[in-house]
Design a protein around this motif. Structure first.
Motif, mmCIF file in Angstrom:
data_model
loop_
_atom_site.group_PDB
_atom_site.id
_atom_site.type_symbol
_atom_site.label_atom_id
_atom_site.label_comp_id
_atom_site.label_asym_id
_atom_site.label_seq_id
_atom_site.Cartn_x
_atom_site.Cartn_y
_atom_site.Cartn_z
ATOM 1 N N ASP A 44 0.834 -1.200 0.000
ATOM 2 C CA ASP A 44 0.000 0.000 0.000
ATOM 3 C C ASP A 44 0.872 1.254 0.000
ATOM 4 O O ASP A 44 0.680 2.163 -0.813
ATOM 5 C CB ASP A 44 -0.909 -0.023 1.223
ATOM 6 C CG ASP A 44 -1.915 1.119 1.279
ATOM 7 O OD1 ASP A 44 -2.011 1.918 0.328
ATOM 8 O OD2 ASP A 44 -2.615 1.220 2.298
ATOM 9 N N PHE A 48 1.255 3.804 -3.108
ATOM 10 C CA PHE A 48 0.802 5.176 -2.860
ATOM 11 C C PHE A 48 1.913 6.179 -3.161
ATOM 12 O O PHE A 48 1.685 7.188 -3.840
ATOM 13 C CB PHE A 48 0.332 5.346 -1.412
ATOM 14 C CG PHE A 48 -0.055 6.757 -1.087
ATOM 15 C CD1 PHE A 48 -1.307 7.247 -1.432
ATOM 16 C CD2 PHE A 48 0.839 7.614 -0.454
ATOM 17 C CE1 PHE A 48 -1.659 8.566 -1.159
ATOM 18 C CE2 PHE A 48 0.499 8.925 -0.172
ATOM 19 C CZ PHE A 48 -0.754 9.404 -0.524
ATOM 20 N N HIS A 52 1.449 8.876 -6.032
ATOM 21 C CA HIS A 52 1.289 10.269 -5.601
ATOM 22 C C HIS A 52 2.561 11.093 -5.818
ATOM 23 O O HIS A 52 2.513 12.165 -6.426
ATOM 24 C CB HIS A 52 0.877 10.327 -4.133
ATOM 25 C CG HIS A 52 0.706 11.710 -3.604
ATOM 26 N ND1 HIS A 52 -0.249 12.579 -4.095
ATOM 27 C CD2 HIS A 52 1.380 12.392 -2.651
ATOM 28 C CE1 HIS A 52 -0.156 13.736 -3.462
ATOM 29 N NE2 HIS A 52 0.820 13.647 -2.578
ATOM 30 N N GLU A 59 -3.792 12.609 -4.118
ATOM 31 C CA GLU A 59 -3.595 11.682 -2.997
ATOM 32 C C GLU A 59 -4.822 10.834 -2.692
ATOM 33 O O GLU A 59 -4.695 9.683 -2.277
ATOM 34 C CB GLU A 59 -3.123 12.415 -1.734
ATOM 35 C CG GLU A 59 -4.124 13.356 -1.123
ATOM 36 C CD GLU A 59 -4.028 14.773 -1.660
ATOM 37 O OE1 GLU A 59 -4.737 15.627 -1.125
ATOM 38 O OE2 GLU A 59 -3.271 15.035 -2.607
ATOM 39 N N GLN A 60 -6.026 11.376 -2.887
ATOM 40 C CA GLN A 60 -7.236 10.593 -2.618
ATOM 41 C C GLN A 60 -7.373 9.428 -3.602
ATOM 42 O O GLN A 60 -7.683 8.311 -3.211
ATOM 43 C CB GLN A 60 -8.474 11.498 -2.684
ATOM 44 C CG GLN A 60 -8.484 12.616 -1.659
ATOM 45 C CD GLN A 60 -8.542 12.099 -0.239
ATOM 46 O OE1 GLN A 60 -9.069 11.025 0.021
ATOM 47 N NE2 GLN A 60 -8.000 12.866 0.686
ATOM 48 N N ASN A 63 -4.638 6.905 -2.916
ATOM 49 C CA ASN A 63 -4.954 6.129 -1.725
ATOM 50 C C ASN A 63 -5.969 5.034 -2.019
ATOM 51 O O ASN A 63 -5.812 3.892 -1.577
ATOM 52 C CB ASN A 63 -5.461 7.041 -0.608
ATOM 53 C CG ASN A 63 -5.707 6.279 0.670
ATOM 54 O OD1 ASN A 63 -4.827 5.599 1.178
ATOM 55 N ND2 ASN A 63 -6.914 6.395 1.191
ATOM 56 N N SER A 66 -4.096 2.325 -4.139
ATOM 57 C CA SER A 66 -3.091 1.561 -3.385
ATOM 58 C C SER A 66 -3.747 0.687 -2.319
ATOM 59 O O SER A 66 -3.345 -0.456 -2.116
ATOM 60 C CB SER A 66 -2.050 2.495 -2.762
ATOM 61 O OG SER A 66 -2.620 3.331 -1.774
ATOM 62 N N THR A 67 -4.777 1.221 -1.669
ATOM 63 C CA THR A 67 -5.479 0.435 -0.645
ATOM 64 C C THR A 67 -6.208 -0.744 -1.272
ATOM 65 O O THR A 67 -6.178 -1.861 -0.745
ATOM 66 C CB THR A 67 -6.466 1.330 0.135
ATOM 67 O OG1 THR A 67 -5.730 2.385 0.756
ATOM 68 C CG2 THR A 67 -7.202 0.543 1.194
#
Length: 147
Positions: A44, A48, A52, A59-60, A63, A66-67
């Motif tokens: 993750d 990320f 990013h 970033e949102q 995220n 990656s999550t």
């Protein structure tokens, strides 16, 4: 015939042995779950940071991607090695993903309380949240995703 043999073996080992075996199995599962979870956290973070910082993605969005990748990785590894379940994979994945989202929500709530309201450094809150999130997700995944 096979059920009689299983019943005889169960009565020969006694109820204490079954409890010990169940605790031993749960401990093995918890260790595997923790190791796999650690690999998911690393995946993750790396993805990320690449999306990013290197690719310049918001970033949102980075995220979420990656999550999702980490949750998918963890699901596959946990299905194969921790809980050893390969049936109803779509349903299990959706449940596992929902449990993964509970961890995100729990961590965000802890950020709101401890970082935003009390001014505690977010890195400490994130690190402190990991055991709580791990325990919650292990129980939910063991009882719901891989039951």
């Amino acid at each position: 015939m096979a059920s009689e043999t299983a019943a005889e073996e169960a009565s020969a080992t006694g109820p204490g042995d079954a409890v010990t075996e169940s605790r031993s199995q749960m401990l093995r599962q918890l260790v595997r779950y923790t190791v796999i979870g650690g690999s998911g956290v690393a995946l993750d973070m790396v993805v990320f940071l690449l999306l990013h910082n290197w690719a310049g993605m918001n970033e949102q969005i980075a995220n979420v991607l990656s999550t999702t990748l980490a949750i998918t990785n963890n699901f596959i590894l946990n299905a194969l090695f921790t809980f050893e379940r390969r049936d109803r994979l779509v349903v299990r994945f959706l449940r596992f993903y929902a449990v993964g989202l509970t961890g995100i929500v729990l961590t965000d709530l802890l950020f709101l309380v401890f970082t935003d309201a009390l001014g505690i450094d977010a890195n400490y809150v994130k690190a402190g949240s990991l055991p709580l999130v791990l325990a919650l997700q292990f129980v939910l995944n063991r009882k719901w995703s891989f039951a």
